[in-house]
Structures are given as C-alpha cells and as structure tokens.
Design an enzyme around this catalytic site. Sequence first.
Site, PDB file in Angstrom:
ATOM      1  N   ASP A 150       0.872  -1.167   0.000  1.00 13.46           N
ATOM      2  CA  ASP A 150       0.000   0.000   0.000  1.00 13.46           C
ATOM      3  C   ASP A 150       0.915   1.224   0.000  1.00 13.46           C
ATOM      4  O   ASP A 150       1.410   1.624   1.048  1.00 13.46           O
ATOM      5  CB  ASP A 150      -0.886  -0.050   1.248  1.00 13.46           C
ATOM      6  N   LYS A 159       2.557   6.159 -19.832  1.00  8.99           N
ATOM      7  CA  LYS A 159       1.768   7.362 -19.964  1.00  8.99           C
ATOM      8  C   LYS A 159       0.474   7.221 -19.144  1.00  8.99           C
ATOM      9  O   LYS A 159       0.082   6.095 -18.875  1.00  8.99           O
ATOM     10  CB  LYS A 159       1.477   7.672 -21.422  1.00  8.99           C
ATOM     11  N   HIS A 172       4.125   3.338 -26.636  1.00  7.12           N
ATOM     12  CA  HIS A 172       4.107   2.020 -27.276  1.00  7.12           C
ATOM     13  C   HIS A 172       4.063   2.110 -28.811  1.00  7.12           C
ATOM     14  O   HIS A 172       4.382   1.152 -29.490  1.00  7.12           O
ATOM     15  CB  HIS A 172       2.998   1.121 -26.708  1.00  7.12           C
ATOM     16  N   GLU A 211      -9.689   4.978 -34.644  1.00 14.20           N
ATOM     17  CA  GLU A 211     -10.084   3.757 -33.929  1.00 14.20           C
ATOM     18  C   GLU A 211     -11.597   3.598 -33.970  1.00 14.20           C
ATOM     19  O   GLU A 211     -12.321   4.601 -33.930  1.00 14.20           O
ATOM     20  CB  GLU A 211      -9.661   3.841 -32.460  1.00 14.20           C
ATOM     21  N   ASP A 270      -4.221  12.173 -24.602  1.00 11.59           N
ATOM     22  CA  ASP A 270      -4.131  10.707 -24.678  1.00 11.59           C
ATOM     23  C   ASP A 270      -3.385  10.236 -25.931  1.00 11.59           C
ATOM     24  O   ASP A 270      -2.664   9.247 -25.887  1.00 11.59           O
ATOM     25  CB  ASP A 270      -5.557  10.128 -24.669  1.00 11.59           C
ATOM     26  N   HIS A 313       1.671   9.762 -29.034  1.00 18.84           N
ATOM     27  CA  HIS A 313       1.781   8.897 -30.210  1.00 18.84           C
ATOM     28  C   HIS A 313       1.906   9.694 -31.518  1.00 18.84           C
ATOM     29  O   HIS A 313       2.782   9.442 -32.335  1.00 18.84           O
ATOM     30  CB  HIS A 313       0.561   7.976 -30.323  1.00 18.84           C
TER      31      HIS A 313
HETATM   32  C1  BG6 Z   1      -3.267   4.255 -25.828  1.00 20.19           C
HETATM   33  C2  BG6 Z   1      -4.404   5.188 -25.582  1.00 20.19           C
HETATM   34  O1  BG6 Z   1      -2.045   4.860 -25.486  1.00 20.19           O
HETATM   35  O2  BG6 Z   1      -3.231   3.889 -27.215  1.00 20.19           O
HETATM   36  C3  BG6 Z   1      -5.713   4.556 -26.017  1.00 20.19           C
HETATM   37  O3  BG6 Z   1      -4.462   5.495 -24.200  1.00 20.19           O
HETATM   38  C4  BG6 Z   1      -5.630   4.077 -27.443  1.00 20.19           C
HETATM   39  O4  BG6 Z   1      -6.787   5.478 -25.853  1.00 20.19           O
HETATM   40  C5  BG6 Z   1      -4.396   3.216 -27.646  1.00 20.19           C
HETATM   41  O5  BG6 Z   1      -6.804   3.324 -27.721  1.00 20.19           O
HETATM   42  C6  BG6 Z   1      -4.219   2.883 -29.107  1.00 20.19           C
HETATM   43  O6  BG6 Z   1      -3.192   1.952 -29.232  1.00 20.19           O
HETATM   44  P1  BG6 Z   1      -3.141   0.971 -30.478  1.00 20.19           P
HETATM   45  O7  BG6 Z   1      -1.848   0.247 -30.303  1.00 20.19           O
HETATM   46  O8  BG6 Z   1      -4.342   0.092 -30.362  1.00 20.19           O
HETATM   47  O9  BG6 Z   1      -3.172   1.852 -31.682  1.00 20.19           O
END
Ligand code: BG6
Length: 493
Positions: free
Chosen positions: A93, A148, A178, A216, A235, A240
């Site tokens: 915790d 993030k 990522h 998306e 976000d 990204h």
């Molecule tokens: C994340 C976001 O970093 O990336 C999400 O927080 C998003 O909102 C996601 O859906 C998209 O990742 P990918 O790899 O599916 O394009």
Amino acid sequence: MSQQSASGPTDLVVFGGTGDLSMRKLLPSLYLLDRDGHLDGGTRVVTVSRDGLTDADLRGKAAAAVRGHQAVQVAEPDVLHRFLTRLSHVTVDVGGDPAGWSDLADALGTGRERVFYLAVPPMISGPICRGLSDAGLVTPGSRVVMEKPLGRDLASSQEVNDAVGAVFSEEQTYRIDHYLGKETVQNLLVLRFANVFLEPLWNSRWIDHVQITAAETVGVGGRRGYYDTSGAMRDMVQNHLLQLLCLTAMEPPSSYDREAVRDEKLKVLQSLRPLSGDLVAQDTVRGQYAPGRIHGTEVSGYLDEPGGAPGATAETYVALRAEIANWRWAGVPFYLRTGKRLARDRSEIVIRFRDVPHTIFPGIETPPGAASLVIRLQPDEGIHLTMLAKTPGAGALRLRPVPLELSFADTFANRAPEAYERLLADVLAGDSTLFMRRDEVEAAWRWVDPIIEAWNGLHTSPETYPAGSPGPVGAHRLIGRTGRTWYEEEQSR
Ligand code: BG6
C-alpha cells in the site's frame, strides 16, 4: 527488437501489476517473449498492488489474460506453466502500511537486476520511487519504466519527472510510448534512411503535405473517468502522433544510436510553429462522438458511457494542422488527426507528393492523389506507393494511378512482435533507443499546452460526430480550406 541478445536473469516488478494494462498487454507480451526464447530462464515477474492477491490468484488471472490475447492464439501448456511459475504477487500500500515494502524486499532478495515498471497514475510514481529507495531496493543497475500519461501538462510532467529523477538517473529511466514499439514505425526509419531514393524527395520541394492518422473504432470503454480529464489531445496527440511526426520529419541521425535519434526528434518538436490564440480556432478541430452504429451495431455516445461527468466536454477526436519551421519543411502542412468510434480502424502516415513541375502530356487529365506514399501502421502493416501509369491500349493516352504494395505479412514469414513485446525486451536488455527522453516529453507538452488553454478559453463544446462516421465535419473544412483532401476521401472518388 534491439540487437542486444536477451538479458540475464532479472526481476521485473510491475506496480499496478494486476490492472488493465498489465493483464491486457504486459503479461501476454511477456508470455510471448518466453515462448519465443527471449526471456532468461531465471527472470521473474513480481506484480505489486494493494489488492491482497495470492500467487495462485495472480496466476489464474494471468493464465486467462494470456489465453484471451489475440496474438497468443493457442497457449502452449508447457510454456504457460513455465511462464506462470515466474509470477508472484506482493501487496504494497504505497503511502500506507510500510510492511509491504519489506515484503517486497524479501521477495526480491539480493544480487539480481531489477526493472521497476510503473503502470500506475502519474501522481503515484514519485511515492513509489521514494518507497523503493527507502527500502534499499534501487541499485545502480536498476531501471524504471514510466507509462503514460506522463503528466497532464508541462508543469505536472516536470513534477513527476523530478520525483522519479530524485531516485533514478535519466539513463535508468525508460518512458514508454508504445507506438515506437510498432513494427512499421521502426520500419519508417529503415525506409527513410536505408534506401537511397526517398531522402532526396523528402522535403518541401517535392512533398505537398503529410497526413498522420490514428483512427479507432473503439470508444473509451471503461475509461470514461480518465478520458474526461485527458481527452484525445493528451491521450493520443501529445505522445503517439507527435512521435510519428518526429520520425517522419527528423533529419538523418548520424547513427541508429539512442541519443542521436532522440536529439533529432527533439529538434522537430522544438521547430513546431506554436499554435495559440486565434490560430487554434483556425487550425484545430475537436470532436466528441454521439450515438451511432459501428459495423452494424448500435453504440452509445461519449456522454452515455459510464463513469464520467454529465455534459463533459472532453474531446474524443482531434484534427490539426501543424507546421515545422525549418529549412526542410517550411510551408508543408502536417495534418494530424485521431479519434475514437470512427468508421474504421486505421493508423497511417500519408506522404502526398507534389505534381510534376512540368507535364509533357498536356491536355491529358491527371487523376488527383497520384503520387502518394502510405506507411500503414495498422491493420495490415505495409507500405503502399501510388504512381501514375499508362492504361494499356492503342487509343488515346490515358493515365491511371496504380498501387505498388508491400504487405509485411505476405513478405516476411516471421511474426511481427507486439509493440509491448519489443519494448519489454528492450528494457530487459537495457536498450532505451525506442523510449522517450525527458526533454522530448517536455517539448511536446510545451507545444500542446497552449492549444488546450486556448480551447478552455473558448468555452465551447467539441463538435459532435455520430459514432461510425468519418469524424466531425470541421475536419473536412480544415484540410479542404487549402483545396486538399483526406487520403481516404481522395481514394474513394
Ligand atoms: C493508448 C491510448 O495509449 O493507445 C488509447 O491510451 C488508445 O486510448 C491506444 O486506444 C491505441 O493503441 P493501439 O496500439 O491500439 O493503436
């Protein structure tokens, strides 16, 4: 994946290790690394959270997460068994009962490398690092991975970085985006810098504009609370999309070396023309999805998603026009857009070339959109080049755009690893080339903050768009203002 071979035995300690990210991405990716022989036999995974799980509970959850992951398909029983025996859970915790820290110290023992993965909200990162340091768990070889969101603006990002930086050096710190682990994103560097023919064309003389899209079909799902305070700008765009812009626009680094690549990305961020005040109203569009249909199924609007404030004005869509004020790119618009609950899943970078300086085929109609290079990140990773060719026939000369298509799945026999597989393998091997340096993250916030401030000052709500549509109408006006068109619209003409 880094050229370094798999690491030696390491303890990977995942804070927030029983949460959504860990179950959906981290543990399945670790299983895949184990299956493919990239995890040292002695490597252990310790999940840490407040929820008092037993090792057996954790292994049950992890087995279900691995089996349910689309890249795993069928879990191999022996590998799964071996992987699960690497896992254990410790209840800590953070900021509460200090006993948890000594339990963690007991579980880790001594003499092994440690990677601490912070899959937690940013404000807990500092207290975790202090706890680790006070418990004597941080050694010079330890690494910390930050997920993030890395703050919600420049000031909070600096606070988190300072708190983590008080315990871990910049060298020991791995900030994940990522998207940098995606196969095609790394291929972008190879495409640009390992082939001789693109670089001479890669500038304002030959490129009309660039479109970077992350579309998306998913909504915010169970993350409405987070999205209300984040929105797509924080976000998706701050991290990204800006990282994709950096890799597309950066100068050639002197080598594929961590600092050389990061230095070049930083210069792009620092060259972004600031967007503030009236320019924000002119060059950005915010949207929020309303109810609609995706692939024939009715879906709720953002405001009907559970867990958020009524009437929240968070944007689930952003489109904007950015400019890079340097010699290579002066005057070339970079259109960035991202949104949830759109008609299709599609992430791609479109390089739209200029028309030829002089046509030797006067009077012959040249179809629009002829010269484009598309780097498709997902789905169907690949590279698609459109060029003009003569339509066969003895009659009048006719030109038609034709595709040259490279599909990675069809061309390469080996499976493309998941972004998190690659990044976890790199952390374990101590290679931070594909991670963000502190100054990059801060330069991105410096550019994004005034846009969000200007939006807040407008006191208006984002434009709504029906789920399953191509997005808000404003996005079409944004690009259409200069007579340009979004790539998919051009294609469907
Ligand atoms: C994340 C976001 O970093 O990336 C999400 O927080 C998003 O909102 C996601 O859906 C998209 O990742 P990918 O790899 O599916 O394009």
